[in-house]
Design a protein around this motif. Structure first.
Motif, mmCIF file in Angstrom:
data_model
loop_
_atom_site.group_PDB
_atom_site.id
_atom_site.type_symbol
_atom_site.label_atom_id
_atom_site.label_comp_id
_atom_site.label_asym_id
_atom_site.label_seq_id
_atom_site.Cartn_x
_atom_site.Cartn_y
_atom_site.Cartn_z
ATOM 1 N N PRO A 17 0.857 -1.227 -0.242
ATOM 2 C CA PRO A 17 -0.136 -0.167 0.026
ATOM 3 C C PRO A 17 0.874 1.346 0.019
ATOM 4 O O PRO A 17 1.927 1.138 0.586
ATOM 5 C CB PRO A 17 -0.776 -0.139 1.308
ATOM 6 N N ALA A 18 0.776 2.355 -0.702
ATOM 7 C CA ALA A 18 1.093 3.539 -0.802
ATOM 8 C C ALA A 18 1.243 4.265 0.589
ATOM 9 O O ALA A 18 1.999 5.108 0.869
ATOM 10 C CB ALA A 18 0.514 4.618 -1.933
ATOM 11 N N GLN A 19 -0.084 3.896 1.425
ATOM 12 C CA GLN A 19 0.177 4.650 2.754
ATOM 13 C C GLN A 19 1.606 4.483 3.533
ATOM 14 O O GLN A 19 2.180 5.232 4.260
ATOM 15 C CB GLN A 19 -0.911 4.113 3.424
ATOM 16 N N GLU A 20 2.219 3.429 3.086
ATOM 17 C CA GLU A 20 3.550 3.097 3.628
ATOM 18 C C GLU A 20 4.644 4.333 3.334
ATOM 19 O O GLU A 20 5.553 4.424 3.800
ATOM 20 C CB GLU A 20 4.171 1.782 3.535
ATOM 21 N N TYR A 21 4.328 4.984 2.076
ATOM 22 C CA TYR A 21 5.236 5.804 1.660
ATOM 23 C C TYR A 21 4.805 7.202 1.657
ATOM 24 O O TYR A 21 4.316 7.923 0.411
ATOM 25 C CB TYR A 21 5.709 5.407 0.253
ATOM 26 N N GLY A 22 4.533 7.703 2.727
ATOM 27 C CA GLY A 22 4.000 9.034 2.710
ATOM 28 C C GLY A 22 4.845 10.212 1.904
ATOM 29 O O GLY A 22 4.246 10.890 1.434
ATOM 30 N N VAL A 23 6.136 10.023 1.860
ATOM 31 C CA VAL A 23 6.822 10.881 1.044
ATOM 32 C C VAL A 23 6.336 10.982 -0.473
ATOM 33 O O VAL A 23 6.615 11.859 -1.341
ATOM 34 C CB VAL A 23 8.357 10.446 1.008
ATOM 35 N N LEU A 24 5.983 9.864 -0.981
ATOM 36 C CA LEU A 24 5.309 9.691 -2.274
ATOM 37 C C LEU A 24 4.307 10.379 -2.303
ATOM 38 O O LEU A 24 3.706 11.133 -3.382
ATOM 39 C CB LEU A 24 5.235 8.293 -2.818
ATOM 40 N N MET A 25 3.051 10.101 -1.376
ATOM 41 C CA MET A 25 1.712 10.864 -1.216
ATOM 42 C C MET A 25 2.031 12.203 -1.224
ATOM 43 O O MET A 25 1.062 12.964 -1.800
ATOM 44 C CB MET A 25 1.078 10.158 -0.286
ATOM 45 N N GLU A 26 3.070 12.690 -0.488
ATOM 46 C CA GLU A 26 3.206 14.083 -0.425
ATOM 47 C C GLU A 26 3.238 15.236 -1.542
ATOM 48 O O GLU A 26 3.245 16.256 -1.608
ATOM 49 C CB GLU A 26 4.370 14.448 0.803
ATOM 50 N N THR A 27 3.845 14.413 -2.436
ATOM 51 C CA THR A 27 4.213 15.047 -3.799
ATOM 52 C C THR A 27 2.956 15.354 -4.748
ATOM 53 O O THR A 27 3.172 16.212 -5.548
ATOM 54 C CB THR A 27 5.119 14.171 -4.723
ATOM 55 N N ALA B 63 13.163 7.760 4.702
ATOM 56 C CA ALA B 63 14.003 8.704 4.963
ATOM 57 C C ALA B 63 14.995 9.229 4.159
ATOM 58 O O ALA B 63 15.343 10.428 3.935
ATOM 59 C CB ALA B 63 14.435 8.417 6.327
ATOM 60 N N GLU B 64 15.530 8.393 3.251
ATOM 61 C CA GLU B 64 16.565 8.616 2.238
ATOM 62 C C GLU B 64 16.186 9.444 1.248
ATOM 63 O O GLU B 64 16.755 10.490 0.610
ATOM 64 C CB GLU B 64 17.420 7.470 1.585
ATOM 65 N N LEU B 65 15.114 8.951 0.610
ATOM 66 C CA LEU B 65 14.274 9.649 -0.403
ATOM 67 C C LEU B 65 13.811 11.008 -0.109
ATOM 68 O O LEU B 65 13.999 12.012 -0.759
ATOM 69 C CB LEU B 65 13.142 8.753 -0.952
ATOM 70 N N ARG B 66 13.311 11.074 1.264
ATOM 71 C CA ARG B 66 12.749 12.308 1.777
ATOM 72 C C ARG B 66 13.958 13.287 1.782
ATOM 73 O O ARG B 66 13.770 14.635 1.149
ATOM 74 C CB ARG B 66 11.987 12.182 3.110
ATOM 75 N N SER B 67 15.041 13.083 2.311
ATOM 76 C CA SER B 67 16.184 13.607 2.303
ATOM 77 C C SER B 67 16.624 14.238 1.074
ATOM 78 O O SER B 67 17.061 15.239 0.558
ATOM 79 C CB SER B 67 17.492 13.170 3.075
ATOM 80 N N LYS B 68 16.826 13.412 0.191
ATOM 81 C CA LYS B 68 17.297 13.559 -1.248
ATOM 82 C C LYS B 68 16.230 14.725 -1.922
ATOM 83 O O LYS B 68 16.739 15.490 -2.729
ATOM 84 C CB LYS B 68 17.591 12.358 -2.074
ATOM 85 N N MET B 69 15.000 14.432 -1.803
ATOM 86 C CA MET B 69 13.932 15.458 -2.359
ATOM 87 C C MET B 69 14.158 16.641 -1.759
ATOM 88 O O MET B 69 14.024 17.737 -2.446
ATOM 89 C CB MET B 69 12.528 14.958 -2.165
ATOM 90 N N GLY B 70 14.331 16.689 -0.436
ATOM 91 C CA GLY B 70 14.395 18.312 0.199
ATOM 92 C C GLY B 70 15.580 18.907 -0.349
ATOM 93 O O GLY B 70 15.881 20.021 -0.388
ATOM 94 N N GLU B 71 16.762 18.205 -0.499
ATOM 95 C CA GLU B 71 18.236 18.666 -1.078
ATOM 96 C C GLU B 71 17.806 19.177 -2.506
ATOM 97 O O GLU B 71 18.207 20.409 -2.922
ATOM 98 C CB GLU B 71 19.133 17.391 -1.009
ATOM 99 N N ILE B 72 17.107 18.381 -3.402
ATOM 100 C CA ILE B 72 16.654 18.892 -4.646
ATOM 101 C C ILE B 72 15.733 20.223 -4.777
ATOM 102 O O ILE B 72 16.166 21.069 -5.326
ATOM 103 C CB ILE B 72 16.185 17.681 -5.521
ATOM 104 N N ARG B 73 14.930 20.146 -3.780
ATOM 105 C CA ARG B 73 13.952 21.243 -3.690
ATOM 106 C C ARG B 73 14.674 22.636 -3.339
ATOM 107 O O ARG B 73 14.325 23.745 -3.916
ATOM 108 C CB ARG B 73 12.748 20.931 -2.616
ATOM 109 N N ARG B 74 15.499 22.409 -2.492
ATOM 110 C CA ARG B 74 16.290 23.568 -1.846
ATOM 111 C C ARG B 74 17.081 23.911 -3.195
ATOM 112 O O ARG B 74 17.503 25.293 -3.371
ATOM 113 C CB ARG B 74 17.411 23.234 -0.805
ATOM 114 N N ARG B 75 18.060 23.304 -3.843
ATOM 115 C CA ARG B 75 18.899 23.474 -4.867
ATOM 116 C C ARG B 75 17.917 24.346 -5.935
ATOM 117 O O ARG B 75 18.272 25.219 -6.553
ATOM 118 C CB ARG B 75 19.363 22.432 -5.555
ATOM 119 N N MET B 76 16.580 23.755 -6.300
ATOM 120 C CA MET B 76 15.782 24.223 -7.266
ATOM 121 C C MET B 76 15.329 25.831 -6.978
ATOM 122 O O MET B 76 14.974 26.539 -7.765
ATOM 123 C CB MET B 76 14.826 23.423 -7.549
#
Length: 113
Positions: free
Chosen positions: A5-15, A97-110
């Motif tokens: 289930p996607a609920q396990e992956y809040g980082v994806l649903m937050e997009t 947590a690793e994906l969330r961190s990488k996505m945060g890094e990319i958002r900051r860079r953008m």
């Protein structure tokens, strides 16, 4: 082959907040000139398939399964990326947590551009 289930992956649903909810229920929405990220995503999928990490047929079946269930509210074009991330996390290749961190890094860079 049942996806978790996607609920396990809040980082994806937050997009969904970033990209917006699907507004076109027909498949006409896929008839467009691909964005650069979409072309790059397809190349990434080909590389994952070639390396044996995620077979293209398996990914497409998962896209169908997850795309019409867990990720039904997402635009059709984003489902490959969501499915790949979801599946690679299921396989333990990286954690949320690793994906969330990488996505945060990319958002900051953008945001600096």
């Amino acid at each position: 082959m049942t996806a978790s289930p996607a609920q396990e992956y809040g980082v994806l649903m937050e997009t969904l907040d970033d990209i917006g909810e699907r507004t076109d229920a027909s498949l006409r929405c896929i008839e467009h000139e691909p964005e650069v990220w979409e072309s790059r995503m397809q190349v990434t999928c080909e590389c994952l398939s070639q390396s044996g990490t995620l077979d293209n047929l398996e990914r497409r079946l998962l896209e169908d399964e997850l795309g019409e269930t867990a990720y039904a509210r997402f635009p059709v074009q984003t489902r490959s990326a969501l499915t790949v991330a979801h599946t690679l996390m299921d396989r333990g290749l990286f954690r949320e947590a690793e994906l969330r961190s990488k996505m945060g890094e990319i958002r900051r860079r953008m945001s600096e551009d």
